[in-house]
Each structure stands twice: as structure tokens, then as C-alpha cells.
Design an enzyme around this catalytic site. Structure first.
Site, PDB file in Angstrom:
ATOM      1  N   GLU A  31       0.807  -1.302   0.130  1.00 33.53           N
ATOM      2  CA  GLU A  31       0.028  -0.133   0.161  1.00 33.53           C
ATOM      3  C   GLU A  31       0.776   1.219  -0.057  1.00 33.53           C
ATOM      4  O   GLU A  31       1.965   1.529   0.730  1.00 33.53           O
ATOM      5  CB  GLU A  31      -0.908   0.040   1.146  1.00 33.53           C
ATOM      6  CG  GLU A  31      -1.941   1.316   1.170  1.00 33.53           C
ATOM      7  CD  GLU A  31      -3.014   1.094   2.258  1.00 33.53           C
ATOM      8  OE1 GLU A  31      -2.830   0.313   3.357  1.00 33.53           O
ATOM      9  OE2 GLU A  31      -3.389   2.125   2.237  1.00 33.53           O
ATOM     10  N   GLU A  66      -2.276  -3.718   6.895  1.00 36.62           N
ATOM     11  CA  GLU A  66      -3.237  -4.891   7.486  1.00 36.62           C
ATOM     12  C   GLU A  66      -3.340  -5.711   6.058  1.00 36.62           C
ATOM     13  O   GLU A  66      -4.586  -6.435   6.101  1.00 36.62           O
ATOM     14  CB  GLU A  66      -4.495  -3.994   7.335  1.00 36.62           C
ATOM     15  CG  GLU A  66      -5.212  -3.471   6.167  1.00 36.62           C
ATOM     16  CD  GLU A  66      -4.693  -1.940   6.018  1.00 36.62           C
ATOM     17  OE1 GLU A  66      -3.668  -1.259   6.516  1.00 36.62           O
ATOM     18  OE2 GLU A  66      -5.256  -1.271   5.220  1.00 36.62           O
ATOM     19  N   ASN A  67      -2.293  -6.213   5.665  1.00 35.11           N
ATOM     20  CA  ASN A  67      -2.271  -7.211   4.461  1.00 35.11           C
ATOM     21  C   ASN A  67      -3.098  -8.353   4.761  1.00 35.11           C
ATOM     22  O   ASN A  67      -3.222  -8.911   5.927  1.00 35.11           O
ATOM     23  CB  ASN A  67      -1.034  -7.933   4.279  1.00 35.11           C
ATOM     24  CG  ASN A  67       0.061  -6.740   4.182  1.00 35.11           C
ATOM     25  OD1 ASN A  67      -0.114  -5.797   3.327  1.00 35.11           O
ATOM     26  ND2 ASN A  67       1.041  -6.795   5.051  1.00 35.11           N
ATOM     27  N   HIS A 108      -6.349  -1.651  15.293  1.00 36.80           N
ATOM     28  CA  HIS A 108      -6.417  -1.114  14.218  1.00 36.80           C
ATOM     29  C   HIS A 108      -6.497  -1.861  12.780  1.00 36.80           C
ATOM     30  O   HIS A 108      -7.342  -2.065  12.190  1.00 36.80           O
ATOM     31  CB  HIS A 108      -5.654   0.080  14.068  1.00 36.80           C
ATOM     32  CG  HIS A 108      -5.736   0.826  13.007  1.00 36.80           C
ATOM     33  ND1 HIS A 108      -6.414   1.966  12.706  1.00 36.80           N
ATOM     34  CD2 HIS A 108      -4.994   0.974  11.558  1.00 36.80           C
ATOM     35  CE1 HIS A 108      -6.316   2.689  11.554  1.00 36.80           C
ATOM     36  NE2 HIS A 108      -5.523   1.806  10.738  1.00 36.80           N
ATOM     37  N   GLU A 109      -5.308  -2.653  12.855  1.00 34.29           N
ATOM     38  CA  GLU A 109      -5.007  -3.550  11.686  1.00 34.29           C
ATOM     39  C   GLU A 109      -5.978  -4.671  11.716  1.00 34.29           C
ATOM     40  O   GLU A 109      -6.357  -5.101  10.780  1.00 34.29           O
ATOM     41  CB  GLU A 109      -3.634  -4.139  11.554  1.00 34.29           C
ATOM     42  CG  GLU A 109      -2.354  -3.042  11.815  1.00 34.29           C
ATOM     43  CD  GLU A 109      -2.443  -1.682  10.774  1.00 34.29           C
ATOM     44  OE1 GLU A 109      -3.236  -1.923   9.840  1.00 34.29           O
ATOM     45  OE2 GLU A 109      -2.235  -0.747  11.235  1.00 34.29           O
ATOM     46  N   GLU A 133      -9.556   4.431   6.625  1.00 34.24           N
ATOM     47  CA  GLU A 133      -8.775   4.792   7.575  1.00 34.24           C
ATOM     48  C   GLU A 133      -9.479   5.814   8.767  1.00 34.24           C
ATOM     49  O   GLU A 133      -9.286   5.416   9.701  1.00 34.24           O
ATOM     50  CB  GLU A 133      -7.666   5.770   6.950  1.00 34.24           C
ATOM     51  CG  GLU A 133      -6.727   4.955   6.088  1.00 34.24           C
ATOM     52  CD  GLU A 133      -6.006   3.479   6.857  1.00 34.24           C
ATOM     53  OE1 GLU A 133      -6.200   3.549   8.059  1.00 34.24           O
ATOM     54  OE2 GLU A 133      -5.526   2.738   6.035  1.00 34.24           O
TER      55      GLU A 133
END
Ligand code: B3K
Ligand code: ZN
Length: 882
Positions: A129, A272-273, A305-306, A328
Site C-alpha cells: 500500500e 493490514e495485508n 486497528h490492523e 482509515e
């Protein structure tokens, strides 16, 4: 010089992709310096595209192309064209699906930009990203192209014993010459920015989570061997996050495996893959003696968050990068609420608002100001900003306030149901909120399109005869680059009223029948009147409770009124805010005295207010410690017309000294009361005790007495947790302490093998207000542990100095600016993303006096002449000068 003028991309130019890639079969023959990539792509024309060309254009950068096959036939150089950023195959089938196989080579070791496939120490890892996948192979690198990925990794068994990618491991085997291979398959279609691979010598901590429907999920955290003892907290955080998302949003995890890998070289916090998060070690590794209480909290927040991205980002992703805040802003809101639930809601809210008001407000008022959904960019990496993230979260929070928790949940349920598996827009999100609640959010959408922080003014008038309170509330939004004129925004203002004895006064709007303890006013016009009735005396107004909208609010108030709210407001945010406003006002007045050469006299009201806070008993000790914090230098700067870094520093120091002198007895009592020898427990009680004790120690230390000096030295030496050790070291470094050099040396010796602790050692010295700091910082550049190729190290030295040390960075002879200019020019070639982040310290040049303005501008202009200037640096520098 730059090759060509970097191109601007506009939201208005969005068109759907001409082709879709349904399936991707990737094969990596891993090698640190020459990795061979083979990509087999199943492609077809997108029926929704009206574009007519027969060519297929794939993105690709810095790739060594070996071969291209179309439907099994090798293409010759005449069949395609290569540019620095693309591969154009002149003719592809239009009627039916076709297969393209591309082979190319890449050099991970030479990749210091840390985007695409790169080497971090001995580990190969990826960051895709926003547009890093095109540095791995040729592809349609845009988030609205979603494909199913199968990935085979082949490599030397000793060099890369662990081979990871997204999804589930479906096969593995051995090959000749000590090689082995693993195949991974991700059943969920995803954009390529969520692709990841990791290969190296890694160890793993494993655990399990049972979901609400009873499925067992394997959880694995991969780290270097010597970090195995620092994963327990991250693992617990992950389980907490998984449970929380089930309970609060009804979201369950979808794959059977969730992996996290910690890497030492990383441009940001984490990524966050799908199924394979890659994390900066900073947000995974923690042991009581190496990580502070704040580190522990941040780790849980980032892990959350991830994890939350799996639904808000991965299952439902962004149509294009202008929609970044869709994932986001929402995900930050989700992680904020998670942390608030896990720790203290009051403290978390204050911390978030502090960050917003110091950093985001500055961004919103500067040359890079943009709406949370920007409409143009040169380099998308420059738009992972406080505005998109933090202001984006505030916009989602306002929806939560407007719709209530239940209405918001109805909206999110509809959003997940409607858009699962799709790449969508911010408008789709608002539509779901709107449709689920039967409300009209047309005007609310302006929050996505308008940049700048609205100014809200409140003028109250109480009429004794009719027992009514009239509030006239007006709003304006300042012009920002490209947006000279703004429309009024819908602004929710939470409000309560108090009587002079501290009791709650009724909130009864004239048109409403029932009275409440609190209400939410909806400001929608440029100016509006609100009338409250049934008030037996003039009430004290507590408005913008919980910081219910991201605005700058002004209202005339006396110092007594602020002191009253600090004592009585039942809203924890506004209570703290009253104290901040009171202190700000006093410090800002002192700055004028300092500038005009008057003696600095501290008004007794602030000492009384602090005394009052110190005498009360507080249940939430972390909150108590926040009440003792004066507004930061950066927040004070935000409130000045022309920023005076020295005036701010010395005026604030003077207040600290006065408080320390006058209240030292109480500070010492509290220090002794809460100074327990704790080896690092992480319950809120222990954290709170440490916060209060260390806040008291910081006040006491400015007295520079031998007694306090030995107190801090003793704490430094006996500390069993990093919070206490670091707190002691920082008061030693930031004051005249005879043991300073010895302590710094001892600390380095003790922790030289723990990179994250050494980062703290650099950052502490770089942010010190003591006179020797600039020389220390330039000296540290040559320290054997300093490494320009490691972003954490750069942030801890260059970042801390330029962003957390206003006094020395803004030295009026310009040496701080020159120092930063040199580093940015160096970083421009090594790592453009980090270079551009570091540049943010120079973007605010218009806020300073003429001398500093010129000196900062000189550096920006110098940076603009850098050879081969990256689009990242070019965009920020040129917009700053415009
Ligand atoms: N989505 C990533 C950020 C990627 C930044 C690319 N320059 C981390 C996050 O927000 O969770
Ligand atoms: Zn995110």
C-alpha cells in the site's frame, strides 16, 4: 533535476478499470539481490468500461523484464512497449478472457525506499500500500481491481526457513540443493495493495481464538528469535480486538489463520495485508523492562486497528485512493473506541483530541490542507495524513453522535451487508448510514469535501426576568488552498449547563417539552440562536463536551468560570479542557510579558487551580495525571498569531517552576504515596500510579535540589520497568543533573541490543530543551548505532528533534533548519516517504517571524533544487512554497 514534472491525479478523472484481473498465480524464486517473479494473470475486459482501446497497460516500476507470454505465446519486443512506469501490450483479446504470464527480476537489497519487496536485516518482506505492488511485478495496481491470489515461494531452506503469504497454506515441498517451497492461497478476492510475503529466519508464538460461531482461528506472531519473550502482550491484544469486533460490530474473522510479522525496517506503524499483517517492531514487541505503559497501550491500539481493517478496508475496500478515509477514518474511530473500552475512555479521548488539535489543526491551516477526501494528489503516500486518519475519525464520530450508538450500528450493519467484497466510496458509507436511519445526510457530506478547521463562536446572554439563556452560535471556515469559499457545516455541539453551586441545571430548549441533563445542539447555519428556558440563575455553560466536533470554539469566559468548570464539570473532557484553557491563557499572557521584557509574574489562580486538583482524590489516576499536564508547547504555538518558540518555552517553564516551588510538599507526598517498586504490572491501577508519580517527579525535578536529584537517580537505578526508568532518565537529561552523562552511558550499555530502547535513547536526547542539544544531535549522527536507512532511527533522532523540540529546532540562527534540510536531501534518495514526512516540520514556515520565515524558506528552496527530487518531496516542498 527531475525527469519530468510529476503528474497530478484528480478525483474527477476517475474511470472504471478497462480490464479486470480475476486470478493471479505468483511464483517467487527468492534471493536477496535477484528475486525472480513469475506472474500468471487471468484477465478480461471490464464490461462496465466504455473505453475502446485494444491495448492493455499494466503498472510497473523499477522492474527488469525477462519475458511476456500472451495465451501461452511469447511476445516479441514489437508486441509491447516498456516505459519507466508501465508495460503496454499493444493488442489483447477483447471478446474472451486471456492469460498473461510475465517474468521479471527485482533487487530487494537495493530497495532502501522500503516499498515493494525489500530486505529488513535478514528478512525479506513487502509493503504494497498504496502503490508498491507495481515494484514487484507488472499489474493493474489500483484498489478497484480485486483478484484471487495464489502464491508460491521458493527459497533456500537455511536462508529462508519460514515462507509466508496471504491466506491458507495449501501445499509445500522440498527441492534439490537445499531449496524448499510453500504455496499459499487466499480465497478472498483482494486488491494487490493487500498482498504480502515474508521470508526469513523467524520464530513464532502461537495461540488460538474461538469465534462467536465456534470456529477456531490459529494466531501466529513471527519475530526474530531474541524477541520471542516480547510477544505476549500483542497476542493478548489481538484476542481482545477479535472479541471486541464481534461484540461491538458483530464482525467475525474469516480465514482460519491470522499472522503478524514484526519487522525492524518499516516506513509506518503496520500494514493490514489480508491474513498476514506486517508490523513495525515498535507496535508488537513489549516486555515490562523494555516498553513503557504508553507503548503497551499503543501496541494494543495498532493491533486492534490492523485487525479491524479486515472488515473496514479488506472485505470492503476503497474504490480509489481519494477514498482512503473510507477505510482509515472509520478504522481509526473503531480503534479509538476499542482502546477507550480497554483503558480509560476519558484519557483516550483527551489524548486523541490533543493529537488532533496540535498536529491535524496545523495541517488543516497550512499549505498541505486538504479535505478528508482529497480531490487531487501528486504522490498518494503524502496523503496518509492526520487529516485523512484523525479528522476522518472525527467525522465518523460525529455520525455516531448524530445517529446514536444504535443508529450507527444499524448503519454499519447495512454498510457491511451491502458492500461486502466491493471497492466503494465515502459516499457509499454515508448512504448506508443515511438509509439505515431514514435521515438526510446531504449537508453532512460537506465534511468530506471541505478542508480547514471551522471556527465556532458562542455568545451567551442570560435574561433574568424570563429566566432564559440565549446562545448565538456562528460558524466560519477559513479559506484553504484551492477552496476560497466554504459553506456552513452541520456541527453537533454537546452541551450541559451548571448552576453556581455545581449542580446540574436543566437543558430545556424553548421548542422542546422535556428538560434534560445534557443536549446536542445541531448547528447547521452560518448563525443560529438557541434559547433555553427555566433557568433560575445564569448558568455556566459547558459546550463542545467530549469534543463533539473537530472545530475551534471561542466564547468569552472569565478565569473564574474556567476554574469553576475545572472543579465541577461532570464531562471529563470539558473538565480537563477548562484547566487547559486556563493555563493556556496564563502562559500566553506571560509570553507577551517575556517579549516586552517585563517581569514574569504568575497569577495565583493557576496555583489555586492546581492545588485544588492535587487535593482531591481521584479514582482514575491516569486522568488525574492529565489534569496536571500543562498544554504542550506545540499546542500553545497553535494558538499564537506569530509563533514565538522561545517565549513559549520560557513562559511555560516559568509556570512549571512556580507550581513546583509552591506545591512541592504535595508533589512529594504524592510521589512517595505512589512510588511502589512495581516490576511492571499493566492494570490501569498500576499504570495510573506510575503516571501520577512520574508527573510529580517531573515537577519536583525543575527545583534542581540535591534531594530530588538523588530521588530521580535512585528511581533510574532501581526501576524494574521501562516507564519508571525512562521517566527518571528524562528528568535527569532535561534538567541540571550531575549524573546526566553517566546515566546516558549506563542506559546505552544496558540496552544496546534492544533497538526499540535505543530509539528512545536517541529521541530523549534529541527532544531535550537543554542548551547542549543541537551539538548532541549533530554528534549522534555519527554514533555507530545511528542508521539513515532505518526509519525508526531516523524518526527518533531527526523526527524528534524537528517535531518535538520547537525550542532548538527553531533556533533563530537557522542551524536547526539547515540540519533538517541536509537530512531531507540525503533521505530523498534513500527513502522518499520518510524524507517527505520529515519535511512536514518546514511546511509551517508562514506561522513564524520574518527572520525564521526566510530561513525556513531558504531550506525549502534548497530542497527544491535537489537532483532527482522524488515526487514525495517535490509535492510537499512545492506546495509549501506556493
Ligand atoms: N494502511 C496502512 C498504511 C499504509 C501507508 C502507505 N504509505 C496502515 C494503516 O493505516 O493501518
Ligand atoms: Zn489503517
Amino acid at each position: 533535476m527531475r525527469d519530468a514534472n510529476p503528474q497530478t491525479v484528480y478525483l474527477k478523472d476517475y474511470t472504471v478499470p478497462e480490464y479486470l484481473i480475476h486470478e493471479v498465480d505468483l511464483k517467487f524464486n527468492l534471493d536477496d539481490e535477484c528475486t525472480q517473479v513469475t506472474a500468471k494473470l487471468k484477465i478480461s475486459r471490464n464490461p462496465e468500461s466504455s473505453h475502446q482501446s485494444e491495448a492493455l497497460t499494466l503498472h510497473g516500476e523499477k522492474l527488469e523484464l525477462i519475458s511476456v507470454l500472451l495465451n501461452g505465446e511469447a511476445l516479441s519486443k514489437d508486441d509491447y512497449q516498456q516505459t519507466p512506469t508501465a508495460l503496454i501490450i499493444h493488442q489483447v483479446p477483447q471478446k474472451q478472457a486471456f492469460e498473461v504470464i510475465i517474468e521479471n527480476h527485482i533487487n530487494p537489497k537495493a530497495n532502501t525506499a522500503l516499498e515493494g519487496l525489500y530486505l529488513s536485516k535478514s528478512m525479506l518482506c513487502t509493503q504494497c500500500e498504496a502503490e508498491g505492488f507495481r515494484k514487484i511485478t507488472y499489474f493493474l495496481d489500483r484498489p478497484d481491481v480485486m483478484s484471487r491470489f495464489t502464491t508460491t515461494l521458493i527459497g533456500d531452506k537455511s536462508r529462508y526457513p519460514v515462507l509466508l503469504s496471504n491466506g491458507n497454506k495449501i501445499a509445500q515441498g522440498e527441492l534439490l540443493e537445499n531449496d524448499h517451497w510453500v504455496t499459499w492461497e487466499d480465497p478472498f478476492a483482494k486488491p494487490c495493495y493487500l498482498f504480502a510475503l515474508v521470508a526469513g529466519q523467524l520464530d513464532c508464538v502461537a495461540d488460538r481464538f474461538t469465534t462467536m460461531s465456534g470456529r477456531n482461528i490459529d494466531l501466529q506472531i513471527f519475530v526474530e528469535n531474541h524477541d520471542l519473550d516480547k510477544c505476549a502482550h500483542a497476542m493478548q491484544a489481538l484476542k481482545n480486538a477479535m472479541l471486541w469486533d464481534e461484540q461491538v460490530y458483530g464482525r467475525e474473522y474469516d480465514l482460519d489463520l491470522y499472522m503478524i510479522v514484526a519487522v525492524g525496517h518499516f516506513n509506518m506503524g503496520a500494514m493490514e495485508n489480508k491474513g498476514l499483517n506486517v508490523f513495525n517492531t515498535k507496535f508488537v514487541l513489549a516486555r515490562p523492562d523494555t516498553a513503557t505503559d504508553s507503548d503497551y497501550e499503543h501496541i494494543e491500539g495498532v493491533i486492534g486497528h490492523e485487525y479491524f481493517h479486515n472488515w473496514t478496508g479488506n472485505r470492503i475496500t476503497c474504490r480509489d485512493w481519494f477514498q482512503l478515509s473510507l477505510k482509515e477514518g472509520f478504522t481509526v474511530f473503531r480503534d479509538q473506541e476499542f482502546t477507550g473500552d480497554r483503558t480509560s475512555k476519558a484519557v483516550k479521548r483527551i489524548e486523541d483530541v490533543n493529537m488532533l488539535r496540535t498536529r491535524q489543526f496545523a495541517e488543516d491551516a497550512g499549505p498541505m490542507a486538504h479535505p478528508i477526501r482529497p480531490d487531487a494528489y501528486i504522490e498518494i503516500n503524502n496523503f496518509y495524513t492526520l487529516t485523512v486518519y484523525e479528522k476522518g475519525a472525527e467525522v465518523v464520530r460525529m455520525l455516531h453522535t448524530l445517529l446514536g450508538a444504535e443508529g450507527f450500528r444499524k448503519g454499519s450493519d447495512l454498510y457491511f451487508q451491502r458492500h461486502d467484497g466491493q471497492a466503494v466510496t465515502c459516499d457509499d458509507f454515508v448512504n448506508a448510514m443515511q438509509d439505515a436511519n431514514g435521515v438526510d445526510l446531504t449537508e453532512f457530506r460537506r465534511w468530506y469535501a471541505q478542508a480547514g478547521t471551522p471556527l465556532v463562536n458562542v455568545s451567551p446572554q442570560y435574561d433574568e426576568a424570563s429566566q432564559t439563556l440565549h446562545l448565538t452560535i456562528s460558524q466560519t471556515s477559513p479559506p484553504t488552498p484551492g477552496q476560497p469559499v466554504k459553506e456552513p457545516l452541520p456541527i453537533p455541539l454537546r452541551l450541559g449547563l451548571l448552576y453556581s453551586d455545581g449542580s446540574i441545571a436543566p437543558c430545556q430548549l424553548k421548542e422542546q417539552s422535556a428538560s434534560k441533563n445534557e443536549t446536542v445542539l445541531q448547528l447547521t447555519e452560518k448563525e443560529q440562536q438557541f434559547i433555553f428556558t427555566g433557568l433560575k440563575e445564569k448558568p455556566v455553560i459547558s459546550i463542545l463536551r467530549g469534543f463533539s466536533s473537530p472545530v475551534k470554539l471561542t466564547m468569552e469566559r472569565s478565569q473564574d468560570e474556567l476554574a469553576f468548570l475545572l472543579r465541577h464539570d461532570c464531562d471529563t473532557f470539558n473538565r480537563w479542557e477548562a484547566g487547559q484553557q486556563l493555563s493556556s491563557r496564563i502562559i500566553l499572557n506571560l509570553i507577551e510579558d517575556w517579549r516586552d521584557g517585563r517581569e514574569l509574574k504568575i497569577e495565583p489562580v493557576i496555583v489555586d487551580a492546581f492545588q485544588q486538583v492535587l487535593e482531591q482524590s481521584w479514582e482514575d489516576l491516569s486522568y488525574f495525571s492529565l489534569l496536571l499536564n500543562l498544554p504542550s508547547e506545540i499546542y500553545l504555538a497553535e494558538q499564537m498569531q506569530v509563533i514565538d518558540p522561545e517565549g513559549i518555552h520560557y513562559a511555560r517553564e516559568k509556570v512549571i517552576l512556580t507550581l513546583a516551588e509552591q506545591l512541592q510538599k504535595r508533589f512529594l507526598e504524592l510521589y512517595q504515596l505512589y512510588h511502589k517498586d512495581e516490576s511492571g504490572q499493566f492494570d490501569s491501577g498500576a499504570i495510573g500510579r506510575r503516571r501520577i508519580k512520574n508527573a510529580c517527579l517531573a515537577y519536583l525535578s525543575v527545583l534542581n535540589t540535591p534531594e530530588i536529584q538523588s530521588l530521580s537517580l535512585a528511581q533510574f537505578k532501581s526501576a524494574k520497568n521501562m516507564t519508571d526508568q525512562m521517566a527518571a532518565l528524562s528528568v535527569i537529561v532535561n534538567n541540571e543533573h550531575p549524573g546526566k552523562l553517566q546515566c546516558l552511558t549506563d542506559f546505552y550499555q544496558q540496552w544496546q541490543n534492544e533497538a526499540l530502547v535505543i530509539d528512545k535513547w536517541f529521541a530523549l536526547q534529541a527532544s531535550s530543551p537543554m542548551p547542549e542539544t543541537f551539538d548532541t544531535v549533530t554528534g549522534l549522527l555519527d554514533h555507530p548505532a545511528f542508521d539513515m536507512k532505518n526509519p525508526n532511527r531516523v524518526r527518533s533522532l531527526v523526527g524528534a528533534f524537528s517535531q518535538a523540540n520547537p525550542l532548538h529546532f527553531h533556533a533563530s540562527n537557522g542551524q536547526g533548519y539547515r540540519f533538517l534540510g541536509d537530512r531531507i536531501i540525503e533521505l530523498n534518495t534513500l527513502n522518499p516517504q520518510v524524507a517527505s514526512r520529515m519535511l512536514s516540520a518546514l511546511t509551517q514556515w508562514r506561522r513564524f517571524d520574518e527572520t525564521r520565515q526566510q530561513l525556513m524558506k531558504d531550506q525549502l528552496e534548497r530542497i527544491m533544487t535537489t537532483d532527482a527530487i522524488s515526487p514525495d518531496v517535490y509535492e510537499v516542498a512545492s506546495k509549501s512554497l506556493a
